[in-house]
Write a protein that holds these residues in place. Structure first.
Motif, PDB file in Angstrom:
ATOM      1  N   VAL A   1      -1.268  14.685 -40.397  1.00 21.77           N
ATOM      2  CA  VAL A   1      -1.073  15.311 -39.087  1.00 21.77           C
ATOM      3  C   VAL A   1      -1.589  14.386 -37.989  1.00 21.77           C
ATOM      4  CG1 VAL A   1      -1.731  17.239 -37.596  1.00 21.77           C
ATOM      5  CG2 VAL A   1      -1.149  17.663 -39.984  1.00 21.77           C
ATOM      6  N   ALA A   2      -2.793  13.860 -38.176  1.00 17.86           N
ATOM      7  CA  ALA A   2      -3.378  12.973 -37.169  1.00 17.86           C
ATOM      8  C   ALA A   2      -2.531  11.726 -36.977  1.00 17.86           C
ATOM      9  CB  ALA A   2      -4.801  12.593 -37.580  1.00 17.86           C
ATOM     10  N   SER A   3      -2.041  11.154 -38.078  1.00 17.24           N
ATOM     11  CA  SER A   3      -1.202   9.960 -37.996  1.00 17.24           C
ATOM     12  C   SER A   3       0.094  10.240 -37.252  1.00 17.24           C
ATOM     13  CB  SER A   3      -0.894   9.453 -39.411  1.00 17.24           C
ATOM     14  OG  SER A   3       0.032   8.390 -39.382  1.00 17.24           O
TER      15      SER A   3
ATOM     16  N   HIS B   1      -0.585  10.677 -33.557  1.00 19.04           N
ATOM     17  CA  HIS B   1      -0.860   9.360 -32.969  1.00 19.04           C
ATOM     18  C   HIS B   1       0.441   8.594 -32.730  1.00 19.04           C
ATOM     19  CE1 HIS B   1      -3.024   5.663 -32.100  1.00 19.04           C
ATOM     20  NE2 HIS B   1      -2.240   5.033 -32.953  1.00 19.04           N
ATOM     21  N   ARG B   2       1.352   8.637 -33.690  1.00 23.40           N
ATOM     22  CA  ARG B   2       2.641   7.941 -33.526  1.00 23.40           C
ATOM     23  C   ARG B   2       3.426   8.510 -32.364  1.00 23.40           C
ATOM     24  NH1 ARG B   2       5.449   8.359 -39.190  1.00 23.40           N
ATOM     25  NH2 ARG B   2       7.186   7.424 -38.039  1.00 23.40           N
ATOM     26  N   LEU B   3       3.395   9.824 -32.214  1.00 14.50           N
ATOM     27  CA  LEU B   3       4.108  10.455 -31.110  1.00 14.50           C
ATOM     28  C   LEU B   3       3.477  10.106 -29.768  1.00 14.50           C
ATOM     29  CD1 LEU B   3       4.794  13.955 -32.702  1.00 14.50           C
ATOM     30  CD2 LEU B   3       6.524  12.272 -32.034  1.00 14.50           C
ATOM     31  N   MET B   4       2.164   9.975 -29.733  1.00 16.70           N
ATOM     32  CA  MET B   4       1.483   9.612 -28.491  1.00 16.70           C
ATOM     33  C   MET B   4       1.743   8.161 -28.113  1.00 16.70           C
ATOM     34  SD  MET B   4      -2.186  11.560 -28.922  1.00 16.70           S
ATOM     35  CE  MET B   4      -2.822  10.938 -27.354  1.00 16.70           C
TER      36      MET B   4
ATOM     37  N   ALA C   1       4.446   6.437 -29.009  1.00 18.06           N
ATOM     38  CA  ALA C   1       5.874   6.139 -28.885  1.00 18.06           C
ATOM     39  C   ALA C   1       6.224   5.845 -27.434  1.00 18.06           C
ATOM     40  CB  ALA C   1       6.700   7.309 -29.403  1.00 18.06           C
ATOM     41  N   SER C   2       7.184   4.978 -27.236  1.00 15.66           N
ATOM     42  CA  SER C   2       7.559   4.549 -25.887  1.00 15.66           C
ATOM     43  C   SER C   2       8.820   5.258 -25.424  1.00 15.66           C
ATOM     44  CB  SER C   2       7.785   3.031 -25.850  1.00 15.66           C
ATOM     45  OG  SER C   2       6.614   2.348 -26.233  1.00 15.66           O
ATOM     46  N   ALA C   3       8.823   5.712 -24.181  1.00 14.38           N
ATOM     47  CA  ALA C   3      10.040   6.270 -23.581  1.00 14.38           C
ATOM     48  C   ALA C   3      10.953   5.110 -23.187  1.00 14.38           C
ATOM     49  CB  ALA C   3       9.672   7.128 -22.364  1.00 14.38           C
ATOM     50  N   PRO C   4      12.292   5.320 -23.076  1.00 16.29           N
ATOM     51  CA  PRO C   4      12.921   6.621 -23.210  1.00 16.29           C
ATOM     52  C   PRO C   4      13.102   7.108 -24.636  1.00 16.29           C
ATOM     53  CG  PRO C   4      14.569   4.964 -22.793  1.00 16.29           C
ATOM     54  CD  PRO C   4      13.250   4.267 -22.689  1.00 16.29           C
ATOM     55  N   ALA C   5      13.122   6.230 -25.614  1.00 17.55           N
ATOM     56  CA  ALA C   5      13.303   6.688 -26.994  1.00 17.55           C
ATOM     57  C   ALA C   5      12.085   6.323 -27.821  1.00 17.55           C
ATOM     58  CB  ALA C   5      14.553   6.043 -27.599  1.00 17.55           C
ATOM     59  N   PRO C   6      11.581   7.262 -28.654  1.00 17.58           N
ATOM     60  CA  PRO C   6      10.418   6.982 -29.492  1.00 17.58           C
ATOM     61  C   PRO C   6      10.830   6.470 -30.867  1.00 17.58           C
ATOM     62  CG  PRO C   6      10.862   9.335 -29.447  1.00 17.58           C
ATOM     63  CD  PRO C   6      11.949   8.664 -28.656  1.00 17.58           C
ATOM     64  N   PRO C   7      11.106   5.167 -31.034  1.00 16.70           N
ATOM     65  CA  PRO C   7      11.645   4.657 -32.293  1.00 16.70           C
ATOM     66  C   PRO C   7      10.711   4.804 -33.476  1.00 16.70           C
ATOM     67  CG  PRO C   7      10.978   2.854 -30.862  1.00 16.70           C
ATOM     68  CD  PRO C   7      10.893   4.103 -30.038  1.00 16.70           C
ATOM     69  N   SER C   8       9.411   4.879 -33.233  1.00 17.57           N
ATOM     70  CA  SER C   8       8.475   4.963 -34.339  1.00 17.57           C
ATOM     71  C   SER C   8       8.197   6.400 -34.750  1.00 17.57           C
ATOM     72  CB  SER C   8       7.151   4.292 -33.950  1.00 17.57           C
ATOM     73  OG  SER C   8       6.529   4.994 -32.890  1.00 17.57           O
ATOM     74  N   ALA C   9       8.802   7.363 -34.057  1.00 18.29           N
ATOM     75  CA  ALA C   9       8.528   8.765 -34.337  1.00 18.29           C
ATOM     76  C   ALA C   9       9.636   9.375 -35.185  1.00 18.29           C
ATOM     77  CB  ALA C   9       8.393   9.536 -33.023  1.00 18.29           C
ATOM     78  N   PRO C  10       9.287  10.343 -36.041  1.00 14.82           N
ATOM     79  CA  PRO C  10      10.321  11.034 -36.815  1.00 14.82           C
ATOM     80  C   PRO C  10      11.183  11.897 -35.896  1.00 14.82           C
ATOM     81  CG  PRO C  10       8.191  12.087 -37.102  1.00 14.82           C
ATOM     82  CD  PRO C  10       7.937  10.823 -36.336  1.00 14.82           C
TER      83      PRO C  10
ATOM     84  N   ASN D   1       2.252  17.771 -22.779  1.00 14.08           N
ATOM     85  CA  ASN D   1       1.542  17.416 -21.540  1.00 14.08           C
ATOM     86  C   ASN D   1       1.289  15.920 -21.459  1.00 14.08           C
ATOM     87  OD1 ASN D   1       1.467  20.088 -20.738  1.00 14.08           O
ATOM     88  ND2 ASN D   1      -0.602  20.464 -21.491  1.00 14.08           N
ATOM     89  N   TYR D   2       0.888  15.331 -22.592  1.00 10.95           N
ATOM     90  CA  TYR D   2       0.631  13.886 -22.619  1.00 10.95           C
ATOM     91  C   TYR D   2       1.902  13.111 -22.283  1.00 10.95           C
ATOM     92  CZ  TYR D   2      -0.624   9.276 -24.443  1.00 10.95           C
ATOM     93  OH  TYR D   2      -0.852   7.925 -24.569  1.00 10.95           O
ATOM     94  N   TRP D   3       3.018  13.502 -22.906  1.00  5.34           N
ATOM     95  CA  TRP D   3       4.281  12.803 -22.647  1.00  5.34           C
ATOM     96  C   TRP D   3       4.724  12.951 -21.198  1.00  5.34           C
ATOM     97  CZ3 TRP D   3       8.713  10.304 -24.698  1.00  5.34           C
ATOM     98  CH2 TRP D   3       8.450   9.608 -25.881  1.00  5.34           C
ATOM     99  N   GLN D   4       4.549  14.150 -20.643  1.00  7.47           N
ATOM    100  CA  GLN D   4       4.949  14.368 -19.255  1.00  7.47           C
ATOM    101  C   GLN D   4       4.105  13.527 -18.302  1.00  7.47           C
ATOM    102  OE1 GLN D   4       4.693  18.652 -18.958  1.00  7.47           O
ATOM    103  NE2 GLN D   4       6.886  18.896 -19.315  1.00  7.47           N
TER     104      GLN D   4
END
Length: 204
Positions: A3-5, A8-11, A13-22, A44-47
């Motif tokens: 879950v933590a990993s 972290h990957r979602l946080m 990840a780079s916009a506009p597309a998060p290539p490292s995220a599922p 909230n973090y992404w916004q």
């Protein structure tokens, strides 16, 4: 750790597309385990990092009400565009989504469009998405194909840490002995533990 990993990957990840995220992440666990906290925190973090349009949080009830309102006002295209343009979309309390064919088709198409656009959809429920009886087989299949992560209640060592952090934040540090006793006495969610700490500290 998984879950933590994933968080972290979602946080990271780079916009506009998060290539490292599922493309799909499904959280499940009992009430109070922290599902909503994680979803809201990530959105909230992404916004804050990528702008309001990058992410959105809705509950299953919000999704249903929004679709009904869009149908009533002939604004279905705008409703769909608003959700499907997000790079990160969170839908909470999926167990409360009515078993309605049109509504489930809308959810399936939302998942497909987000995945095709390179976005990520996060969902949360009280049970694994693969066994939610209110979802259609195709929706269950799509959500189960991604990461399905269980959020359990905190273990004893985590409860001790939470007790110390909460008491410290309240300016009333508990002794090591008291923290250990409380952590072992309350074998439940973080919210139940917070309540126990507040009750203890409020006692004369």
């Amino acid at each position: 750790r998984l879950v933590a990993s994933t968080v972290h990957r979602l946080m990271e990840a780079s916009a506009p597309a998060p290539p490292s995220a599922p493309s799909t992440v499904a959280l499940f666990g009992p009430s109070g385990a922290g599902k909503t906290h994680l979803l809201r925190g990530l959105i909230n973090y992404w916004q804050e990092k990528h702008g309001e349009a990058a992410a959105e949080y809705v509950t299953a009830s919000d999704f249903r009400r929004g679709l009904i309102a869009a149908l009533d006002t002939n604004t279905t295209s705008e409703f769909r565009q608003r959700l499907r343009m997000r790079q990160l979309l969170a839908i909470d309390d999926l167990q409360h989504l009515p078993n309605d064919t049109y509504l489930l088709d809308e959810l399936r198409n939302t998942i497909d469009d987000l995945e095709e656009a390179g976005g990520t959809i996060l969902v949360a429920a009280n049970r694994p998405v693969g066994i939610l009886p209110n979802l259609s087989p195709d929706v269950r299949g799509r959500l189960s194909a991604g990461l399905v992560l269980r959020l359990a209640s905190p273990d004893a060592s985590t409860r001790q840490l939470l007790v110390k952090q909460v008491s410290h934040a309240l300016g009333k540090q508990l002794s090591e002995t008291a923290a250990v006793r409380l952590a072992y006495a309350v074998n439940g969610t973080a919210n139940e533990l917070f309540g126990a700490v507040l009750t203890l500290l409020a006692a004369p």
